[in-house]
Design a protein around this motif. Structure first.
Motif, PDB file in Angstrom:
ATOM      1  N   GLU A 256      -4.811  10.552  -2.460  1.00  0.00           N
ATOM      2  CA  GLU A 256      -4.844   9.217  -2.993  1.00  0.00           C
ATOM      3  C   GLU A 256      -3.718   8.311  -3.699  1.00  0.00           C
ATOM      4  O   GLU A 256      -3.903   7.467  -3.628  1.00  0.00           O
ATOM      5  CB  GLU A 256      -6.374   9.325  -3.927  1.00  0.00           C
ATOM      6  CG  GLU A 256      -7.697   9.704  -3.335  1.00  0.00           C
ATOM      7  CD  GLU A 256      -8.783   9.775  -5.046  1.00  0.00           C
ATOM      8  OE1 GLU A 256      -8.282   8.965  -5.549  1.00  0.00           O
ATOM      9  OE2 GLU A 256      -8.803  10.187  -4.594  1.00  0.00           O
ATOM     10  N   ALA A 257      -2.932   9.060  -4.219  1.00  0.00           N
ATOM     11  CA  ALA A 257      -1.717   8.632  -4.925  1.00  0.00           C
ATOM     12  C   ALA A 257      -0.968   8.054  -3.795  1.00  0.00           C
ATOM     13  O   ALA A 257      -0.379   7.242  -3.549  1.00  0.00           O
ATOM     14  CB  ALA A 257      -0.528   9.651  -5.238  1.00  0.00           C
ATOM     15  N   GLY A 258      -0.875   8.594  -2.139  1.00  0.00           N
ATOM     16  CA  GLY A 258      -0.312   7.583  -1.311  1.00  0.00           C
ATOM     17  C   GLY A 258      -0.738   6.638  -1.099  1.00  0.00           C
ATOM     18  O   GLY A 258      -0.444   5.584  -0.871  1.00  0.00           O
ATOM     19  N   VAL A 259      -2.196   6.695  -0.999  1.00  0.00           N
ATOM     20  CA  VAL A 259      -2.495   5.583  -0.762  1.00  0.00           C
ATOM     21  C   VAL A 259      -2.333   4.071  -1.770  1.00  0.00           C
ATOM     22  O   VAL A 259      -2.674   2.957  -1.566  1.00  0.00           O
ATOM     23  CB  VAL A 259      -4.436   5.494  -0.631  1.00  0.00           C
ATOM     24  CG1 VAL A 259      -4.921   4.321  -0.995  1.00  0.00           C
ATOM     25  CG2 VAL A 259      -4.724   6.619   0.418  1.00  0.00           C
ATOM     26  N   GLY A 260      -2.511   4.537  -2.797  1.00  0.00           N
ATOM     27  CA  GLY A 260      -2.199   3.765  -4.013  1.00  0.00           C
ATOM     28  C   GLY A 260      -0.679   3.332  -3.783  1.00  0.00           C
ATOM     29  O   GLY A 260      -0.576   2.084  -3.901  1.00  0.00           O
ATOM     30  N   GLU A 261       0.144   4.083  -3.206  1.00  0.00           N
ATOM     31  CA  GLU A 261       1.607   3.715  -3.193  1.00  0.00           C
ATOM     32  C   GLU A 261       2.024   2.607  -1.684  1.00  0.00           C
ATOM     33  O   GLU A 261       2.669   1.906  -1.963  1.00  0.00           O
ATOM     34  CB  GLU A 261       2.827   4.812  -2.691  1.00  0.00           C
ATOM     35  CG  GLU A 261       3.761   4.981  -2.117  1.00  0.00           C
ATOM     36  CD  GLU A 261       4.603   3.781  -3.686  1.00  0.00           C
ATOM     37  OE1 GLU A 261       5.806   2.794  -3.327  1.00  0.00           O
ATOM     38  OE2 GLU A 261       4.558   4.152  -5.037  1.00  0.00           O
ATOM     39  N   LEU A 262       0.540   3.690  -0.631  1.00  0.00           N
ATOM     40  CA  LEU A 262       0.742   2.038   0.285  1.00  0.00           C
ATOM     41  C   LEU A 262       0.661   1.103  -0.204  1.00  0.00           C
ATOM     42  O   LEU A 262       0.720  -0.222   0.425  1.00  0.00           O
ATOM     43  CB  LEU A 262      -0.525   2.666   1.574  1.00  0.00           C
ATOM     44  CG  LEU A 262       0.215   2.588   2.947  1.00  0.00           C
ATOM     45  CD1 LEU A 262       1.188   1.936   3.651  1.00  0.00           C
ATOM     46  CD2 LEU A 262      -1.490   2.746   3.600  1.00  0.00           C
ATOM     47  N   ASP A 263      -1.041   1.246  -0.871  1.00  0.00           N
ATOM     48  CA  ASP A 263      -0.991  -0.627  -1.278  1.00  0.00           C
ATOM     49  C   ASP A 263       0.069  -1.180  -2.129  1.00  0.00           C
ATOM     50  O   ASP A 263      -0.044  -2.743  -2.137  1.00  0.00           O
ATOM     51  CB  ASP A 263      -2.611   0.361  -2.305  1.00  0.00           C
ATOM     52  CG  ASP A 263      -3.878   0.364  -1.121  1.00  0.00           C
ATOM     53  OD1 ASP A 263      -3.375  -0.116  -0.490  1.00  0.00           O
ATOM     54  OD2 ASP A 263      -4.755   1.048  -2.263  1.00  0.00           O
ATOM     55  N   ARG A 264       0.581  -0.424  -2.980  1.00  0.00           N
ATOM     56  CA  ARG A 264       2.222  -1.503  -3.644  1.00  0.00           C
ATOM     57  C   ARG A 264       3.026  -1.642  -2.289  1.00  0.00           C
ATOM     58  O   ARG A 264       3.556  -2.462  -2.793  1.00  0.00           O
ATOM     59  CB  ARG A 264       2.496  -0.819  -5.030  1.00  0.00           C
ATOM     60  CG  ARG A 264       1.380   0.066  -5.655  1.00  0.00           C
ATOM     61  CD  ARG A 264       2.203   0.813  -7.438  1.00  0.00           C
ATOM     62  NE  ARG A 264       2.623   2.087  -6.336  1.00  0.00           N
ATOM     63  CZ  ARG A 264       1.647   3.062  -6.844  1.00  0.00           C
ATOM     64  NH1 ARG A 264       0.939   2.694  -7.132  1.00  0.00           N
ATOM     65  NH2 ARG A 264       1.603   4.571  -6.837  1.00  0.00           N
ATOM     66  N   TRP A 265       3.575  -0.968  -1.452  1.00  0.00           N
ATOM     67  CA  TRP A 265       4.063  -1.351  -0.330  1.00  0.00           C
ATOM     68  C   TRP A 265       3.838  -2.398   0.074  1.00  0.00           C
ATOM     69  O   TRP A 265       3.929  -3.614   0.394  1.00  0.00           O
ATOM     70  CB  TRP A 265       4.203  -0.313   0.368  1.00  0.00           C
ATOM     71  CG  TRP A 265       5.785  -0.714   0.820  1.00  0.00           C
ATOM     72  CD1 TRP A 265       7.016  -0.776   0.738  1.00  0.00           C
ATOM     73  CD2 TRP A 265       5.206  -0.616   2.705  1.00  0.00           C
ATOM     74  NE1 TRP A 265       7.559  -1.390   2.055  1.00  0.00           N
ATOM     75  CE2 TRP A 265       6.040  -1.103   3.349  1.00  0.00           C
ATOM     76  CE3 TRP A 265       3.823  -0.084   3.522  1.00  0.00           C
ATOM     77  CZ2 TRP A 265       6.677  -0.876   4.724  1.00  0.00           C
ATOM     78  CZ3 TRP A 265       4.271  -0.587   4.795  1.00  0.00           C
ATOM     79  CH2 TRP A 265       6.167  -1.018   5.356  1.00  0.00           C
ATOM     80  N   LEU A 266       2.070  -2.624   0.569  1.00  0.00           N
ATOM     81  CA  LEU A 266       1.410  -3.261   1.514  1.00  0.00           C
ATOM     82  C   LEU A 266       1.830  -4.843   0.744  1.00  0.00           C
ATOM     83  O   LEU A 266       1.982  -6.087   1.185  1.00  0.00           O
ATOM     84  CB  LEU A 266       0.644  -3.303   1.368  1.00  0.00           C
ATOM     85  CG  LEU A 266       0.551  -2.167   3.239  1.00  0.00           C
ATOM     86  CD1 LEU A 266      -0.857  -1.445   3.807  1.00  0.00           C
ATOM     87  CD2 LEU A 266       1.040  -2.342   3.788  1.00  0.00           C
ATOM     88  N   ASP A 267       1.332  -4.901  -0.555  1.00  0.00           N
ATOM     89  CA  ASP A 267       1.003  -6.040  -1.940  1.00  0.00           C
ATOM     90  C   ASP A 267       2.266  -6.912  -1.912  1.00  0.00           C
ATOM     91  O   ASP A 267       2.918  -7.571  -2.556  1.00  0.00           O
ATOM     92  CB  ASP A 267       0.677  -5.445  -2.698  1.00  0.00           C
ATOM     93  CG  ASP A 267      -1.083  -5.359  -2.600  1.00  0.00           C
ATOM     94  OD1 ASP A 267      -1.489  -6.108  -1.870  1.00  0.00           O
ATOM     95  OD2 ASP A 267      -2.080  -4.730  -3.617  1.00  0.00           O
ATOM     96  N   GLU A 268       3.469  -5.949  -2.043  1.00  0.00           N
ATOM     97  CA  GLU A 268       4.526  -6.744  -2.221  1.00  0.00           C
ATOM     98  C   GLU A 268       5.691  -7.027  -1.050  1.00  0.00           C
ATOM     99  O   GLU A 268       5.788  -6.790  -0.271  1.00  0.00           O
ATOM    100  CB  GLU A 268       5.092  -5.032  -2.938  1.00  0.00           C
ATOM    101  CG  GLU A 268       6.938  -5.800  -3.754  1.00  0.00           C
ATOM    102  CD  GLU A 268       7.601  -3.988  -4.259  1.00  0.00           C
ATOM    103  OE1 GLU A 268       8.323  -3.840  -3.528  1.00  0.00           O
ATOM    104  OE2 GLU A 268       7.171  -3.822  -4.974  1.00  0.00           O
TER     105      GLU A 268
END
Length: 184
Positions: A73-85
């Protein structure tokens, strides 16, 4: 390019082992620089250490056992942050070098126009190579070639703009050099 974030993205659909991740990375992104196996496994180790992926098992088969990883879940959150930035637009070092070469040539009394002409020809040669790749390639190859071609086209516009300003730029560089000599 963020190899760690790309590996997270490749892991999100389902658990995989490093060999499959490396193959997929190279298939999609390796045109300019394929990944080395050691880099994949070192990156997976860091992602695991940071809690962004988990080791979910070991797959046996031909050759050494393969560790299977899944995104957390933490990895999905990090991926979301990276994709949104949004990526910060910046000029690559090779483009900065071209700018520096023009100024250094003029500052040293060398003509910059022949250097710009050679660079223009190198860009046009690369664009021809990319057009051939685009025509013969699949959709991913075409999109990758377009990305580079659009950047080369922007470089060509800069080269033309710099060439049109060389006389004024040479005068400016000369004035700066003269002012520095006077201050000594």
């Amino acid at each position: 390019m963020s190899v760690s974030r790309i590996l997270l993205g490749l892991l999100e659909p389902h658990s995989q082992h490093g060999y499959v991740l490396r193959r997929r990375y190279d298939e999609w992104f390796g045109n300019s620089r394929p990944l080395k196996s050691a880099q994949v496994y070192a990156t997976l180790g860091r992602l695991d250490r940071d809690g962004l992926i988990d080791l979910t098992g070991v797959a046996s088969g031909v050759g050494p056992d393969r560790r299977v990883y899944a995104i957390t879940e933490a990895g999905v959150g990090e991926l979301d942050r990276w994709l949104d930035e949004p990526e910060v637009p910046e000029v690559t070092s090779s483009r900065r070098v071209l700018f520096a070469k023009v100024l250094i040539a003029l500052s040293s009394g060398r003509p910059a126009e022949p250097m710009l002409d050679r660079q223009r020809h190198a860009h046009l040669d690369r664009m021809r190579e990319l057009r051939a790749q685009r025509q013969a390639g699949d959709l991913l190859t075409q999109l990758d070639a377009d990305f580079e071609m659009y950047h080369l086209d922007a470089d060509l516009k800069w080269i033309d703009g710099a060439a049109a300003r060389l006389a004024r730029l040479a005068a400016l560089v000369s004035r700066v050099d003269d002012a520095e000599k006077e201050s000594r």
